[in-house]
Enzyme design. Structure first.
Site, PDB file in Angstrom:
ATOM      1  N   GLY A  13       0.707  -1.148  -0.119  1.00 12.01           N
ATOM      2  CA  GLY A  13      -0.005  -0.107  -0.053  1.00 12.01           C
ATOM      3  C   GLY A  13       0.698   1.180  -0.080  1.00 12.01           C
ATOM      4  O   GLY A  13       0.369   2.352   0.306  1.00 12.01           O
ATOM      5  N   ASP A 121      -5.382   9.455   2.209  1.00  9.99           N
ATOM      6  CA  ASP A 121      -4.443  10.544   1.389  1.00  9.99           C
ATOM      7  C   ASP A 121      -5.562  11.086   0.320  1.00  9.99           C
ATOM      8  O   ASP A 121      -5.008  11.211  -0.840  1.00  9.99           O
ATOM      9  CB  ASP A 121      -3.342   9.560   0.881  1.00  9.99           C
ATOM     10  CG  ASP A 121      -2.661   9.206   1.990  1.00  9.99           C
ATOM     11  OD1 ASP A 121      -2.906   9.183   3.223  1.00  9.99           O
ATOM     12  OD2 ASP A 121      -1.316   8.897   1.757  1.00  9.99           O
ATOM     13  N   ASP A 224      -0.175  -1.443   9.530  1.00 10.82           N
ATOM     14  CA  ASP A 224       1.249  -1.247  10.343  1.00 10.82           C
ATOM     15  C   ASP A 224       2.119  -0.373   9.153  1.00 10.82           C
ATOM     16  O   ASP A 224       2.592  -1.271   8.420  1.00 10.82           O
ATOM     17  CB  ASP A 224       1.759  -2.409  10.888  1.00 10.82           C
ATOM     18  CG  ASP A 224       2.596  -2.191  12.119  1.00 10.82           C
ATOM     19  OD1 ASP A 224       3.568  -0.957  11.845  1.00 10.82           O
ATOM     20  OD2 ASP A 224       2.571  -2.629  13.238  1.00 10.82           O
ATOM     21  N   ASP A 230       8.336   4.629   1.990  1.00 11.81           N
ATOM     22  CA  ASP A 230       8.276   5.715   0.967  1.00 11.81           C
ATOM     23  C   ASP A 230       8.158   7.216   1.195  1.00 11.81           C
ATOM     24  O   ASP A 230       8.428   7.686   2.721  1.00 11.81           O
ATOM     25  CB  ASP A 230       7.021   5.200   0.365  1.00 11.81           C
ATOM     26  CG  ASP A 230       5.623   5.269   1.446  1.00 11.81           C
ATOM     27  OD1 ASP A 230       5.830   5.903   2.429  1.00 11.81           O
ATOM     28  OD2 ASP A 230       4.387   4.963   0.909  1.00 11.81           O
ATOM     29  N   ASN A 259       2.545  -2.717   5.893  1.00 12.24           N
ATOM     30  CA  ASN A 259       2.955  -2.246   4.866  1.00 12.24           C
ATOM     31  C   ASN A 259       4.440  -2.359   4.635  1.00 12.24           C
ATOM     32  O   ASN A 259       5.184  -1.750   5.458  1.00 12.24           O
ATOM     33  CB  ASN A 259       2.512  -0.570   4.936  1.00 12.24           C
ATOM     34  CG  ASN A 259       2.407   0.130   3.554  1.00 12.24           C
ATOM     35  OD1 ASN A 259       2.867  -0.553   2.487  1.00 12.24           O
ATOM     36  ND2 ASN A 259       2.340   1.532   3.632  1.00 12.24           N
TER      37      ASN A 259
HETATM   38  C1  GDL Z   1       0.153   6.967   4.339  1.00  8.61           C
HETATM   39  C2  GDL Z   1      -0.393   6.056   3.247  1.00  8.61           C
HETATM   40  C3  GDL Z   1       0.293   4.957   2.896  1.00  8.61           C
HETATM   41  C4  GDL Z   1       1.890   4.989   2.997  1.00  8.61           C
HETATM   42  C5  GDL Z   1       2.005   5.237   4.342  1.00  8.61           C
HETATM   43  C6  GDL Z   1       3.544   5.632   4.677  1.00  8.61           C
HETATM   44  C7  GDL Z   1      -1.811   4.859   4.985  1.00  8.61           C
HETATM   45  C8  GDL Z   1      -3.416   4.388   5.267  1.00  8.61           C
HETATM   46  N1  GDL Z   1      -1.694   5.564   3.868  1.00  8.61           N
HETATM   47  O1  GDL Z   1      -0.252   7.796   4.815  1.00  8.61           O
HETATM   48  O2  GDL Z   1       0.133   4.710   1.340  1.00  8.61           O
HETATM   49  O3  GDL Z   1       2.672   4.080   2.448  1.00  8.61           O
HETATM   50  O4  GDL Z   1       1.461   6.715   4.746  1.00  8.61           O
HETATM   51  O5  GDL Z   1       4.141   6.833   3.837  1.00  8.61           O
HETATM   52  O6  GDL Z   1      -0.949   4.628   5.573  1.00  8.61           O
END
Ligand code: GDL
Length: 462
Positions: A13, A121, A224, A230, A259
């Site tokens: 994600g 987002d 998590d 990123d 994540n």
């Molecule tokens: C976020 C984004 C996700 C991103 C993460 C870290 C969620 C629900 N959405 O806000 O896509 O990878 O931060 O930068 O976490």
């Protein structure tokens, strides 16, 4: 796997370069072996997932998905297809709803039964006048689109499930009016994601999750955001174990979806530690788990080298200090200098020098000798920076010794400057600038004895 967490997942994600099909399939097999049961597909930069969510995938991409879905099935992992339609959707539009249906139907026909709508987002307000007229609030629009999607999915196939990521997905009680309203109107069968008190949370406890559950009127799935790296975390490489998740977190949530980083292979280290945490959250020991995770991913013969590297890149939402061991060796050396000890024969200098040599060996091994080439490739950019820090560190020790002996140190000093130039311009970060106090100390000595020779770049090295 027996685990008090019902859902043990990965959510692809993140923003930026997402996984190739072989990487994704390798990761799905890997987490299946570890006892995970869910893979949520939702990389932000997949065009047909987010920016061009209304468009169907090209035929070849659908064939690849069909293969991946089979791999997931064989691995005991549920493949969840997520759609991020929130950037441009008209919540009140039947045509837009039809686009969601078409997207989901294409995945249903290859065997996918689990779906998600990601509304994270995006703007906190309506983008279309028409929606403002139809819905009394943003939360009502989100509840309506999700409820409608669930009803429709269940009419297609009673096995289907739907989850959703709300626009407010982090924080602490009392939470926003949006979340309370969403919780009250959203069908109770729809799972909701929560990232903890922060987007990337240092700690997440059962209490945090239960407070979110009270607002959302259901136990959340924890999304998590560790080890993801990123956006502003792109310079970081997260090789450390998961920590800061309470032993009783399962009491406040339905499960956890992790994540990972843009680097699929390197993410496996943290994922093994998550598997240990899932199995026995109350007895979970991050350090022990970390050791076996590195052995499993890097292989026995490379484990000690990868561990050394990993100990220089620990800065993340979980901890501030990137390289505690290096920082403490530098601290000891500087203490010895303040106490008036010489550089030559100084045990603190020897210790730091030995440590830098060991690290240098580790870099050499990982680049040239490690069997896991995927891991090697993931780590290369950080190794490049680390090698330059090592050269800078060794150069500084040499300058200090030559200074003490009254010898010409200009070549050594030039090497330090060259290495630091690379470090300051490089897009990746490692060591958290643990050597910087030593570099500063050395420059001060040089200046005191011979005036300002070079003004070193003041770029952030941490
Ligand atoms: C976020 C984004 C996700 C991103 C993460 C870290 C969620 C629900 N959405 O806000 O896509 O990878 O931060 O930068 O976490």
């Amino acid at each position: 796997m027996s685990s008090p967490f019902e859902i043990r997942g990965v959510v692809e994600g993140f923003y930026g370069v997402y996984y190739t099909v072989p990487q994704r399939e390798s990761l799905i097999r890997f987490i299946g072996d570890l006892g995970f049961n869910t893979y949520i597909y939702g990389p932000k930069d997949d065009r047909e997932h987010r920016v061009r969510w209304r468009e169907p995938y090209p035929e070849e991409a659908m064939q690849e998905f069909a293969h991946t879905v089979q791999v997931a099935k064989q691995s005991g992992v549920r493949f969840v297809y997520a759609l991020s339609c929130g950037l441009s959707i008209r919540y009140s539009s039947d045509e837009d709803f039809e686009c969601i249906q078409n997207k989901f139907l294409a995945f249903h026909s290859m065997g996918v039964r689990d779906f998600s709508l990601f509304l994270d987002d995006i703007s906190h307000e309506f983008q279309h006048e028409q929606d403002r007229r139809v819905f009394s609030s943003y939360a009502q629009a989100h509840a309506a689109i999700c409820n409608r999607a669930l009803e429709w999915l269940l009419s297609v196939d009673s096995e289907c499930t739907l989850s959703m990521c709300p626009t407010d997905y982090c924080g602490e009680a009392p939470f926003s009016a949006y979340l309370h309203e969403l919780g009250a109107s959203l069908d109770p069968r729809i799972d909701v994601f929560y990232t903890g008190p922060q987007v990337c949370s240092t700690r997440i406890t059962a209490d945090h999750a239960l407070q979110f559950a009270e607002a959302a009127r259901r136990l959340p799935i924890i999304w998590d955001n560790y080890p993801v790296n990123d956006s502003s975390m792109r310079p970081e490489m997260h090789l450390g174990p998961i920590k800061g998740r309470s032993g009783d977190l399962y009491k406040g949530c339905k499960g956890i979806a992790v994540n990972p980083m843009n680097q699929a292979e390197a993410s496996k280290i943290a994922l093994v530690t998550f598997a240990d945490y899932f199995a026995r959250p109350a007895d979970y020991n991050p350090d022990e788990s970390w050791d076996s995770a590195i052995r499993r991913v890097a292989g026995e013969s490379s484990a000690k080298h990868v561990r050394l590297l990993a100990e220089t890149t620990l800065m993340s939402c979980l901890q501030r200090e990137a390289a505690p061991k290096m920082a403490s060796l530098v601290g000891r050396l500087l203490d010895s200098q303040r106490e008036g000890l010489k550089v030559q024969g100084n045990p603190a200098v020897c210790e730091l020098s030995d440590y830098l040599t060991e690290l240098d060996e580790a870099c050499y091994h990982i680049v040239n000798r490690m069997d896991n080439l995927e891991l090697r490739n993931d780590l290369l950019p950080w190794i490049e920076v680390l090698e330059n820090w090592i050269w800078a560190g060794r150069g500084v020790l040499e300058v200090l010794e030559l200074l003490e002996r009254g010898k010409d140190y200009s070549n050594a000093l030039r090497a330090v400057k060259d290495a630091l130039d690379v470090v300051s311009k490089h897009p990746k970060r490692i060591t958290g600038g643990a050597l910087k106090p030593l570099v500063d100390y050395c420059m001060k000595q040089v200046e005191e004895q011979h005036g300002k020779l070079w003004v070193l770049s003041t770029e952030p090295w941490s």
